[in-house]
Enzyme design. Structure first.
Site, PDB file in Angstrom:
ATOM      1  N   GLY A 215       6.096  42.365 -31.998  1.00  0.00           N
ATOM      2  CA  GLY A 215       5.367  41.531 -32.947  1.00  0.00           C
ATOM      3  C   GLY A 215       6.099  40.280 -33.385  1.00  0.00           C
TER       4      GLY A 215
ATOM      5  N   ASN B  95       5.742  37.338 -32.099  1.00  0.00           N
ATOM      6  CA  ASN B  95       4.739  36.257 -32.139  1.00  0.00           C
ATOM      7  C   ASN B  95       3.850  36.386 -33.374  1.00  0.00           C
ATOM      8  OD1 ASN B  95       4.771  34.422 -29.627  1.00  0.00           O
ATOM      9  ND2 ASN B  95       5.174  36.466 -28.808  1.00  0.00           N
TER      10      ASN B  95
ATOM     11  N   MET C 144      -1.162  45.162 -24.965  1.00  0.00           N
ATOM     12  CA  MET C 144      -0.983  45.650 -23.595  1.00  0.00           C
ATOM     13  C   MET C 144      -2.200  46.377 -23.025  1.00  0.00           C
ATOM     14  SD  MET C 144       1.854  44.337 -23.094  1.00  0.00           S
ATOM     15  CE  MET C 144       2.327  44.957 -21.488  1.00  0.00           C
TER      16      MET C 144
ATOM     17  N   ASN D  57      -4.770  34.408 -25.627  1.00  0.00           N
ATOM     18  CA  ASN D  57      -3.641  35.258 -25.250  1.00  0.00           C
ATOM     19  C   ASN D  57      -2.420  34.382 -24.975  1.00  0.00           C
ATOM     20  OD1 ASN D  57      -2.303  37.696 -24.239  1.00  0.00           O
ATOM     21  ND2 ASN D  57      -2.593  36.859 -22.185  1.00  0.00           N
TER      22      ASN D  57
ATOM     23  N   HIS E 238       0.934  34.334 -22.608  1.00  0.00           N
ATOM     24  CA  HIS E 238       1.420  34.996 -21.391  1.00  0.00           C
ATOM     25  C   HIS E 238       2.747  34.363 -20.975  1.00  0.00           C
ATOM     26  CE1 HIS E 238       1.094  37.270 -17.677  1.00  0.00           C
ATOM     27  NE2 HIS E 238       1.466  36.186 -17.025  1.00  0.00           N
TER      28      HIS E 238
HETATM   29  C1  GRF Z   1       5.401  38.076 -25.293  1.00  0.00           C
HETATM   30  O1  GRF Z   1       6.438  37.775 -24.390  1.00  0.00           O
HETATM   31  C2  GRF Z   1       4.074  37.672 -24.728  1.00  0.00           C
HETATM   32  O2  GRF Z   1       4.141  36.586 -23.872  1.00  0.00           O
HETATM   33  C3  GRF Z   1       3.631  38.882 -23.976  1.00  0.00           C
HETATM   34  O3  GRF Z   1       4.099  39.959 -24.742  1.00  0.00           O
HETATM   35  C4  GRF Z   1       5.246  39.571 -25.470  1.00  0.00           C
HETATM   36  C5  GRF Z   1       5.036  39.941 -26.895  1.00  0.00           C
HETATM   37  O4  GRF Z   1       6.207  39.769 -27.662  1.00  0.00           O
HETATM   38  N1  GRF Z   1       2.200  38.867 -23.782  1.00  0.00           N
HETATM   39  P1  GRF Z   1       6.182  40.080 -29.218  1.00  0.00           P
HETATM   40  O5  GRF Z   1       5.656  41.498 -29.401  1.00  0.00           O
HETATM   41  O6  GRF Z   1       5.295  39.075 -29.877  1.00  0.00           O
HETATM   42  O7  GRF Z   1       7.599  39.969 -29.657  1.00  0.00           O
END
Ligand code: GRF
Length: 214
Positions: free
Chosen positions: A23, A25, A101, A118, A120
Protein backbone atom coordinates in the site's frame (compact mmCIF):
# COMPACT_ATOMS: atom_id res chain seq x y z
CA UNK A 1 -14.75 11.16 -17.51
CA UNK A 2 -13.79 14.72 -18.30
CA UNK A 3 -17.20 16.14 -19.33
CA UNK A 4 -18.95 14.48 -16.36
CA UNK A 5 -16.23 15.80 -14.15
CA UNK A 6 -16.44 19.31 -15.61
CA UNK A 7 -20.00 19.54 -14.32
CA UNK A 8 -18.94 18.82 -10.74
CA UNK A 9 -15.48 20.37 -10.39
CA UNK A 10 -16.56 22.34 -7.35
CA UNK A 11 -16.56 19.25 -5.11
CA UNK A 12 -13.92 16.58 -4.48
CA UNK A 13 -13.77 13.55 -6.77
CA UNK A 14 -14.88 10.49 -4.78
CA UNK A 15 -12.14 7.89 -5.17
CA UNK A 16 -11.81 4.24 -4.11
CA UNK A 17 -8.53 2.35 -4.01
CA UNK A 18 -8.21 -1.43 -4.34
CA UNK A 19 -4.93 -2.86 -3.05
CA UNK A 20 -3.62 -6.31 -2.16
CA UNK A 21 -0.31 -5.54 -0.51
CA UNK A 22 2.02 -3.03 1.04
CA UNK A 23 0.00 0.00 0.00
CA UNK A 24 2.82 2.48 -0.55
CA UNK A 25 0.94 3.93 -3.54
CA UNK A 26 -2.19 4.22 -1.43
CA UNK A 27 -0.14 6.03 1.21
CA UNK A 28 1.09 8.70 -1.21
CA UNK A 29 -2.46 9.23 -2.42
CA UNK A 30 -3.54 9.70 1.20
CA UNK A 31 -0.61 11.97 2.04
CA UNK A 32 -0.56 14.13 -1.09
CA UNK A 33 -4.08 14.53 -2.46
CA UNK A 34 -6.70 13.05 -0.13
CA UNK A 35 -8.82 15.56 1.76
CA UNK A 36 -7.27 18.66 0.20
CA UNK A 37 -10.34 19.75 -1.68
CA UNK A 38 -9.81 18.00 -5.00
CA UNK A 39 -9.95 14.32 -4.09
CA UNK A 40 -11.64 12.38 -1.31
CA UNK A 41 -10.65 8.72 -0.85
CA UNK A 42 -13.88 7.25 0.45
CA UNK A 43 -13.11 3.51 0.32
CA UNK A 44 -10.21 1.08 0.31
CA UNK A 45 -10.91 -2.53 -0.62
CA UNK A 46 -8.68 -5.56 -0.63
CA UNK A 47 -8.77 -9.26 -1.41
CA UNK A 48 -6.31 -9.88 1.44
CA UNK A 49 -7.42 -9.40 5.07
CA UNK A 50 -3.80 -8.93 6.18
CA UNK A 51 -2.87 -6.36 3.52
CA UNK A 52 -0.94 -3.48 5.14
CA UNK A 53 -2.86 -1.19 2.78
CA UNK A 54 -5.97 -1.74 4.93
CA UNK A 55 -4.19 -0.56 8.08
CA UNK A 56 -2.98 2.54 6.23
CA UNK A 57 -6.57 3.33 5.20
CA UNK A 58 -7.91 2.75 8.71
CA UNK A 59 -5.23 5.02 10.16
CA UNK A 60 -6.50 7.73 7.81
CA UNK A 61 -10.12 7.13 8.83
CA UNK A 62 -11.11 5.68 5.46
CA UNK A 63 -13.76 2.97 5.20
CA UNK A 64 -12.34 -0.45 4.31
CA UNK A 65 -13.71 -3.80 3.23
CA UNK A 66 -12.18 -7.19 2.42
CA UNK A 67 -13.53 -9.06 -0.60
CA UNK A 68 -11.77 -12.44 -0.52
CA UNK A 69 -12.76 -14.55 -3.51
CA UNK A 70 -13.16 -17.58 -1.20
CA UNK A 71 -15.94 -15.74 0.68
CA UNK A 72 -17.96 -15.69 -2.53
CA UNK A 73 -17.75 -19.44 -3.13
CA UNK A 74 -14.68 -18.82 -5.28
CA UNK A 75 -16.85 -16.93 -7.76
CA UNK A 76 -15.12 -13.94 -9.26
CA UNK A 77 -18.32 -12.51 -10.73
CA UNK A 78 -20.14 -12.59 -7.35
CA UNK A 79 -17.14 -10.94 -5.72
CA UNK A 80 -16.91 -8.21 -8.37
CA UNK A 81 -20.66 -7.57 -8.21
CA UNK A 82 -20.32 -7.11 -4.43
CA UNK A 83 -17.39 -4.72 -4.84
CA UNK A 84 -19.30 -2.75 -7.48
CA UNK A 85 -22.38 -2.50 -5.24
CA UNK A 86 -20.24 -1.32 -2.31
CA UNK A 87 -18.49 1.32 -4.40
CA UNK A 88 -21.72 2.49 -6.03
CA UNK A 89 -23.33 2.83 -2.61
CA UNK A 90 -20.48 5.10 -1.56
CA UNK A 91 -20.87 7.28 -4.65
CA UNK A 92 -17.42 6.37 -5.97
CA UNK A 93 -16.52 8.10 -9.23
CA UNK A 94 -13.00 6.74 -9.81
CA UNK A 95 -11.51 3.36 -8.86
CA UNK A 96 -7.71 3.21 -8.51
CA UNK A 97 -6.00 -0.19 -8.63
CA UNK A 98 -2.80 0.22 -6.63
CA UNK A 99 -1.17 -3.19 -6.42
CA UNK A 100 -4.52 -5.02 -6.64
CA UNK A 101 -3.63 -8.58 -7.62
CA UNK A 102 -7.01 -9.72 -8.95
CA UNK A 103 -8.41 -9.37 -12.44
CA UNK A 104 -11.68 -7.45 -12.53
CA UNK A 105 -14.61 -8.76 -14.54
CA UNK A 106 -17.50 -7.09 -16.36
CA UNK A 107 -19.63 -6.88 -13.20
CA UNK A 108 -17.39 -4.08 -12.03
CA UNK A 109 -15.84 -2.76 -15.23
CA UNK A 110 -19.19 -2.15 -16.95
CA UNK A 111 -20.57 -0.29 -13.91
CA UNK A 112 -17.40 1.83 -13.76
CA UNK A 113 -16.67 2.01 -17.44
CA UNK A 114 -13.79 4.41 -18.19
CA UNK A 115 -13.45 5.12 -14.47
CA UNK A 116 -10.94 2.47 -13.37
CA UNK A 117 -7.20 3.12 -13.54
CA UNK A 118 -4.16 0.99 -12.71
CA UNK A 119 -0.47 1.58 -12.04
CA UNK A 120 1.81 -0.99 -13.70
CA UNK A 121 5.58 -1.31 -13.16
CA UNK A 122 6.59 -1.52 -16.84
CA UNK A 123 6.39 0.48 -20.04
CA UNK A 124 3.27 -1.06 -21.54
CA UNK A 125 2.63 -2.72 -23.92
CA UNK A 126 5.89 -4.41 -22.87
CA UNK A 127 5.64 -6.84 -19.97
CA UNK A 128 1.96 -6.92 -19.01
CA UNK A 129 0.64 -9.20 -16.27
CA UNK A 130 2.38 -10.62 -13.24
CA UNK A 131 6.02 -9.98 -12.32
CA UNK A 132 6.54 -7.27 -14.92
CA UNK A 133 9.92 -6.33 -13.44
CA UNK A 134 11.06 -9.96 -13.45
CA UNK A 135 9.96 -10.24 -17.10
CA UNK A 136 11.91 -7.08 -17.99
CA UNK A 137 15.05 -8.28 -16.19
CA UNK A 138 14.81 -11.66 -17.88
CA UNK A 139 14.54 -9.91 -21.26
CA UNK A 140 17.63 -7.85 -20.47
CA UNK A 141 16.13 -4.42 -21.06
CA UNK A 142 18.17 -1.28 -20.32
CA UNK A 143 15.19 1.00 -19.81
CA UNK A 144 12.44 0.29 -17.27
CA UNK A 145 9.40 2.35 -16.42
CA UNK A 146 5.91 2.88 -15.06
CA UNK A 147 2.54 3.16 -16.79
CA UNK A 148 -0.72 4.56 -15.42
CA UNK A 149 -3.57 3.42 -17.64
CA UNK A 150 -7.30 2.95 -17.85
CA UNK A 151 -8.43 -0.60 -17.15
CA UNK A 152 -10.33 -2.47 -19.85
CA UNK A 153 -11.24 -6.16 -20.07
CA UNK A 154 -7.71 -7.25 -21.05
CA UNK A 155 -4.63 -7.69 -18.89
CA UNK A 156 -2.92 -4.27 -18.71
CA UNK A 157 -4.22 -3.37 -22.18
CA UNK A 158 -6.26 -0.21 -21.52
CA UNK A 159 -5.47 3.27 -22.89
CA UNK A 160 -2.37 4.88 -21.41
CA UNK A 161 -2.70 8.06 -19.32
CA UNK A 162 0.88 8.67 -18.14
CA UNK A 163 4.20 6.89 -18.64
CA UNK A 164 7.72 7.52 -17.45
CA UNK A 165 10.94 5.67 -18.22
CA UNK A 166 14.19 5.25 -16.31
CA UNK A 167 17.47 3.96 -17.71
CA UNK A 168 18.97 1.26 -15.50
CA UNK A 169 21.48 -0.34 -17.88
CA UNK A 170 23.17 -2.45 -15.23
CA UNK A 171 20.19 -3.53 -13.14
CA UNK A 172 20.32 -7.13 -11.94
CA UNK A 173 17.77 -7.48 -9.16
CA UNK A 174 14.07 -6.74 -8.75
CA UNK A 175 14.92 -4.75 -5.62
CA UNK A 176 17.09 -2.21 -7.38
CA UNK A 177 14.56 -1.80 -10.18
CA UNK A 178 11.66 -1.41 -7.75
CA UNK A 179 13.61 1.20 -5.78
CA UNK A 180 13.68 3.34 -8.91
CA UNK A 181 10.16 2.49 -10.05
CA UNK A 182 8.45 3.19 -6.72
CA UNK A 183 9.83 6.72 -6.78
CA UNK A 184 8.24 7.17 -10.23
CA UNK A 185 4.97 5.49 -9.26
CA UNK A 186 4.66 7.70 -6.22
CA UNK A 187 4.78 10.80 -8.44
CA UNK A 188 2.84 9.49 -11.44
CA UNK A 189 -0.20 7.99 -9.70
CA UNK A 190 -1.13 11.08 -7.61
CA UNK A 191 -0.54 13.21 -10.71
CA UNK A 192 -2.92 11.04 -12.77
CA UNK A 193 -5.62 11.09 -10.09
CA UNK A 194 -5.23 14.86 -9.72
CA UNK A 195 -5.50 15.37 -13.48
CA UNK A 196 -8.66 13.27 -13.60
CA UNK A 197 -10.10 15.25 -10.68
CA UNK A 198 -9.32 18.44 -12.63
CA UNK A 199 -11.25 17.10 -15.64
CA UNK A 200 -7.98 17.25 -17.57
CA UNK A 201 -8.01 13.68 -18.94
CA UNK A 202 -10.18 12.74 -21.91
CA UNK A 203 -10.24 10.20 -24.72
CA UNK A 204 -9.13 11.56 -28.09
CA UNK A 205 -12.30 11.60 -30.23
CA UNK A 206 -10.14 10.81 -33.26
CA UNK A 207 -8.34 7.83 -31.73
CA UNK A 208 -9.96 5.65 -29.06
CA UNK A 209 -6.64 4.36 -27.71
CA UNK A 210 -5.13 7.81 -27.25
CA UNK A 211 -5.76 9.70 -24.03
CA UNK A 212 -5.49 13.48 -24.12
CA UNK A 213 -4.00 15.06 -21.01
CA UNK A 214 -4.28 18.82 -20.71
C1 GRF B 1 3.41 -1.40 -7.55
O1 GRF B 1 4.73 -1.67 -7.96
C2 GRF B 1 2.48 -1.37 -8.72
O2 GRF B 1 3.09 -0.95 -9.89
C3 GRF B 1 2.05 -2.79 -8.86
O3 GRF B 1 1.96 -3.26 -7.54
C4 GRF B 1 2.86 -2.54 -6.72
C5 GRF B 1 2.10 -2.05 -5.53
O4 GRF B 1 2.95 -1.50 -4.56
N1 GRF B 1 0.81 -2.87 -9.60
P1 GRF B 1 2.34 -0.88 -3.23
O5 GRF B 1 1.46 -1.95 -2.59
O6 GRF B 1 1.54 0.33 -3.60
O7 GRF B 1 3.51 -0.56 -2.37
Amino acid sequence: MSSERAASLSRPLRVAVLASGRGSNLQVLIDRIHGRGKVQIVAVGSDKPQAPALARAEAAGIETHVFATADFGGGRSERDAAIAAWLSGLGVELVVLAGYMQLLGPELLERFSGRVINVHPALLPAFPGLDAVGQALAYGVKVFGVTVHFVDDGVDTGPIILQEAVALPNARTREEVFDALHEIEHRLLPRAVGLIADGAVAPDPEHPRRVLVR
